[in-house]
Design a protein around this motif. Structure first.
Motif, PDB file in Angstrom:
ATOM      1  N   UNK A 227      48.910 -38.664  39.844  1.00 30.61           N
ATOM      2  CA  UNK A 227      48.366 -37.939  38.692  1.00 30.61           C
ATOM      3  C   UNK A 227      46.839 -37.869  38.767  1.00 30.61           C
ATOM      4  N   UNK A 228      46.215 -38.989  39.103  1.00 29.22           N
ATOM      5  CA  UNK A 228      44.762 -39.003  39.234  1.00 29.22           C
ATOM      6  C   UNK A 228      44.301 -38.020  40.304  1.00 29.22           C
ATOM      7  N   UNK A 229      44.932 -38.062  41.452  1.00 29.54           N
ATOM      8  CA  UNK A 229      44.483 -37.215  42.556  1.00 29.54           C
ATOM      9  C   UNK A 229      44.639 -35.732  42.260  1.00 29.54           C
ATOM     10  N   UNK A 230      45.562 -35.372  41.385  1.00 25.51           N
ATOM     11  CA  UNK A 230      45.681 -33.978  40.962  1.00 25.51           C
ATOM     12  C   UNK A 230      44.455 -33.518  40.182  1.00 25.51           C
ATOM     13  N   UNK A 231      43.721 -34.471  39.615  1.00 28.14           N
ATOM     14  CA  UNK A 231      42.544 -34.154  38.813  1.00 28.14           C
ATOM     15  C   UNK A 231      41.248 -34.194  39.623  1.00 28.14           C
ATOM     16  N   UNK A 232      41.302 -34.716  40.846  1.00 32.14           N
ATOM     17  CA  UNK A 232      40.107 -34.902  41.661  1.00 32.14           C
ATOM     18  C   UNK A 232      39.929 -33.767  42.664  1.00 32.14           C
ATOM     19  N   UNK A 233      38.677 -33.414  42.950  1.00 31.15           N
ATOM     20  CA  UNK A 233      38.411 -32.445  44.010  1.00 31.15           C
ATOM     21  C   UNK A 233      38.770 -33.037  45.370  1.00 31.15           C
ATOM     22  N   UNK A 234      38.450 -34.305  45.563  1.00 30.65           N
ATOM     23  CA  UNK A 234      38.781 -35.003  46.791  1.00 30.65           C
ATOM     24  C   UNK A 234      39.673 -36.186  46.430  1.00 30.65           C
ATOM     25  N   UNK A 235      40.925 -36.209  46.901  1.00 31.50           N
ATOM     26  CA  UNK A 235      41.802 -37.332  46.560  1.00 31.50           C
ATOM     27  C   UNK A 235      41.276 -38.643  47.116  1.00 31.50           C
ATOM     28  N   UNK A 236      41.616 -39.724  46.430  1.00 38.99           N
ATOM     29  CA  UNK A 236      41.221 -41.060  46.884  1.00 38.99           C
ATOM     30  C   UNK A 236      42.466 -41.842  47.275  1.00 38.99           C
ATOM     31  N   UNK A 237      42.331 -42.774  48.215  1.00 34.74           N
ATOM     32  CA  UNK A 237      43.485 -43.590  48.597  1.00 34.74           C
ATOM     33  C   UNK A 237      43.768 -44.651  47.540  1.00 34.74           C
TER      34      UNK A 237
END
Length: 266
Positions: free
Chosen positions: A160-170
């Motif tokens: 869910x968080x990574x859907x909100x980020x321009x660059x996904x985080x591990x």
């Protein structure tokens, strides 16, 4: 869908690089070998990746009672408890405990790597650190982890968080002990007690996140974007701070393995 354990990580030296495992033994203080060593400054206060992100570049592998440490431009260090060394009082958050001092070679190694006077200390069997009594039972103890023996995060929460980020985080930006798949995002927020494999855990409290989540542990440096903390502030802020993941306290010992079922008991 059945919830399952999909990854296990330990951090043998507090703030070091994550070490993935296929299985791990659960002890009262947390996973075996997890954060039993820590770096302290000349004043005895703990040092972490919050102040020294280069600590995340140290790769640590347990070898029996010893550890092998590797870091950029440094010789490999074999770090082992030295019972003949003295205990010294050290501070980790609000806790003061007597930890076993490392030898001079190890202390020189970490000082050279960080570029400041520093020491390595070990939590031996005599070094007991209590958990916050507001969220634990009498006699509960923890390693040099920030506050609790284990940290669990659902994979769906990161997705869910990574859907909100321009660059996904591990996921490892959040330094979990356990990652669990097969749940809704942040399902762990509603858990009070879980069984993973054959071990039961109390779900003690949410994990409140800090600037450490912005450290890129592959580079040993802060992410100039301020992510993911900046985005988490928009939807995971609580009166206590930004929460992401849940702290666990073991209520037994045993071995966890990737693929173990995760059962919510309460």
């Amino acid at each position: 869908m059945t919830a399952t354990l999909t990854s296990i990580h330990i951090y043998p030296l507090k703030s070091c690089a994550p070490l993935p495992l296929d299985s791990a033994r659960v002890e009262a203080r947390g996973l075996e070998h997890d954060r039993r060593w820590m770096v302290v400054g000349a004043n005895g206060k703990f040092l972490t990746g919050r102040q020294h992100p280069r600590l995340t570049l140290i790769r640590v592998v347990p070898a029996g009672v010893a550890l092998h440490l590797r870091a950029p431009d440094m010789p490999e260090l074999r770090l082992a408890p030295t019972p003949d060394r003295k205990h010294r009082e050290v501070e980790v958050w609000s806790s003061r405990v007597a930890a076993l001092d490392a030898d001079d070679a190890a202390n020189g190694w970490i000082s050279a790597f960080l570029g400041i006077p520093a020491r390595l200390v070990h939590m031996d069997a005599d070094c007991l650190r209590a958990i916050d009594p507001d969220h634990s039972l009498p006699g509960d103890t923890v390693s040099f982890a920030d506050g609790y023996p284990l940290l669990a995060i659902s994979q769906a929460s990161l997705d869910m968080l990574n859907e909100k980020l321009e660059q996904p985080v591990p996921m490892l930006r959040f330094r979990p002990s356990l990652v669990i798949a097969g749940t809704a995002p942040h399902a762990e927020d509603g858990w009070k007690r879980v069984r993973i494999g054959g071990v039961e855990f109390d779900v003690a409290k949410p994990c409140i996140r800090c600037v450490f989540t912005t450290v890129d542990f592959e580079r040993g440096a802060f992410d100039p974007s301020g992510e993911p903390l900046r985005t988490l502030l928009t939807y995971r802020r609580t009166p206590k701070g930004v929460s992401f993941g849940q702290n666990l306290i073991p209520r037994g010992v045993g071995t966890l393995r990737i693929g173990d079922a995760v059962e919510v008991l309460a």
